[in-house]
Write a protein that holds these residues in place. Structure first.
Motif, PDB file in Angstrom:
ATOM      1  N   VAL A   1       0.836  -1.201   0.000  1.00 35.13           N
ATOM      2  CA  VAL A   1       0.000   0.000   0.000  1.00 35.13           C
ATOM      3  C   VAL A   1       0.872   1.253   0.000  1.00 35.13           C
ATOM      4  N   ARG A   2       1.939   1.238   0.760  1.00 33.70           N
ATOM      5  CA  ARG A   2       2.806   2.421   0.806  1.00 33.70           C
ATOM      6  C   ARG A   2       3.448   2.689  -0.551  1.00 33.70           C
TER       7      ARG A   2
ATOM      8  N   ARG B   1       0.879   4.079  -2.873  1.00 35.93           N
ATOM      9  CA  ARG B   1       0.567   5.469  -2.505  1.00 35.93           C
ATOM     10  C   ARG B   1       1.651   6.420  -2.991  1.00 35.93           C
TER      11      ARG B   1
ATOM     12  N   ARG C   1      -7.932  -1.739   0.237  1.00 38.16           N
ATOM     13  CA  ARG C   1      -7.031  -0.693   0.728  1.00 38.16           C
ATOM     14  C   ARG C   1      -6.442   0.117  -0.426  1.00 38.16           C
TER      15      ARG C   1
ATOM     16  N   LEU D   1      -7.139   4.548  -1.758  1.00 37.58           N
ATOM     17  CA  LEU D   1      -6.107   5.577  -1.805  1.00 37.58           C
ATOM     18  C   LEU D   1      -6.614   6.810  -2.546  1.00 37.58           C
ATOM     19  N   THR D   2      -6.002   7.943  -2.235  1.00 35.66           N
ATOM     20  CA  THR D   2      -6.308   9.186  -2.949  1.00 35.66           C
ATOM     21  C   THR D   2      -5.010   9.768  -3.491  1.00 35.66           C
TER      22      THR D   2
ATOM     23  N   ALA E   1      -6.973   7.372  -6.298  1.00 35.45           N
ATOM     24  CA  ALA E   1      -7.088   5.920  -6.422  1.00 35.45           C
ATOM     25  C   ALA E   1      -6.684   5.483  -7.821  1.00 35.45           C
TER      26      ALA E   1
END
Length: 336
Positions: free
Chosen positions: A58-59, A62, A92, A96-97, A99
């Motif tokens: 996820v990081r 992002r 998840r 995200l923004t 996305a």
């Protein structure tokens, strides 16, 4: 805490190509043993401790979307459906923004159980690998008798609204090349989008033989024996050239990575399941993002490493050149 994001600028290489498409492998493991990909006994899988965690995945995504302009993320493997808790990870990523558009490449085994959950989590579309419609041939190619599971998975994906459902086939001379028109007819009948991919020198056993590769020209000739085709061209930087199948609502695509390389418009970057950044499918070097993540690097440092890797991207894979070098990792370990 992550550092504040920098002003987003395109992820450029030295040839001016802008990279917006991330291919992210979630595992190197697979539940098939396709003869053109790996040996019958399989491979030495990565230890689970070396795989990126969900938080690390996820990081990285992002950072890609916020700082580098990544707009599409394709989840790959190995076989990504083997990743535990996959719908939760998809949810998840879709939260995200900004996305990214999320898609997935799978062999379809197990898809019937999770297609709806993946769609509800935010997955937009998927590609399913299917090289034959004959059960005995499927077992011979994949060394597993699972064709019925793949067909069930395709039906479930369509019912879940994961459209368009794309079906990928790799024709190999003397193995399944006689089924090219049949696969197109199957896709037309069921509302799938058929795509044929030239085989590439990315198998684990190093047995790729160009003479057994069925070229794009041959693929189109075989399709033309049964269907009339009207060229559409290529959608943006998509790898597939496409043709409308006259008299239907269907489209067929061909990815000719070997005979019609599209490196000049490539917008893809890859991260392996163990967090190694590859600026080309055929790259012979990698950048260790996992080491930065686990070493306490902030987002700016990871962004800088990502940009530095992409700046060093070459002009193309050069499969036809005398100096071509196969990557050390096979496709199953790189991620499609």
């Amino acid at each position: 805490m992550p550092s504040a994001p920098s002003v987003r600028s395109p992820l450029l290489d030295r040839f001016g190509r802008v990279h917006t498409d991330l291919r992210l492998s979630l595992t190197d493991r697979c539940n098939l043993r396709c003869a053109y990909c790996m040996p019958a006994e399989g491979l030495d899988w990565l230890p689970r401790t070396e795989l990126l965690t969900d938080d690390e995945v996820v990081r990285l995504v992002r950072i890609g979307t916020m700082r580098l302009g990544i707009t599409e993320v394709r989840l790959t493997g190995g076989e990504p459906l083997l990743r535990r808790g996959l719908p939760g990870l998809v949810a998840r990523l879709s939260a995200l923004t900004p996305a990214p558009e999320l898609s997935l490449t799978t062999n379809g085994i197990g898809l019937a159980r999770c297609a709806t959950a993946l769609r509800e989590a935010g997955l937009s579309r998927l590609n399913v690998s299917l090289d034959t419609l004959r059960p005995e041939r499927f077992a011979e190619i994949t060394r597993r008798d699972r064709l019925a599971d793949v067909l069930e998975g395709l039906r479930a994906a369509r019912a879940a609204g994961l459209a368009p459902v794309k079906v990928n086939a790799v024709p190999v001379r003397g193995v399944n090349d006689d089924e090219i028109p049949d696969l197109v007819a199957f896709a037309v009948e069921h509302g799938y989008r058929m795509r044929f991919i030239e085989s590439m020198p990315l198998d684990a056993q190093g047995a790729w033989d160009r003479d057994r590769m069925v070229t794009a020209e041959e693929i189109l000739d075989r399709i033309g024996e049964r269907f009339a085709l009207t060229p559409i061209g290529r959608e943006g930087n998509a790898p597939a050239e496409e043709w409308w199948i006259e008299g239907t609502d269907s489209v067929v695509g061909v990815i000719a990575s070997v005979t019609r390389p599209f490196c000049g418009t490539c917008d893809r970057v890859r991260i392996t399941a163990d967090g190694q950044l590859r600026n080309c499918l055929f790259a012979t070097e990698e950048s260790d993002l996992r080491g930065l993540l686990r070493g306490g690097a902030d987002d700016a440092a990871i962004e800088a490493a990502w940009r530095a890797s992409m700046a060093g991207k070459g002009p193309g894979h050069a499969i036809d050149s005398a100096g071509f070098r196969r990557p050390a990792r096979p496709m199953s370990a790189i991620g499609g």
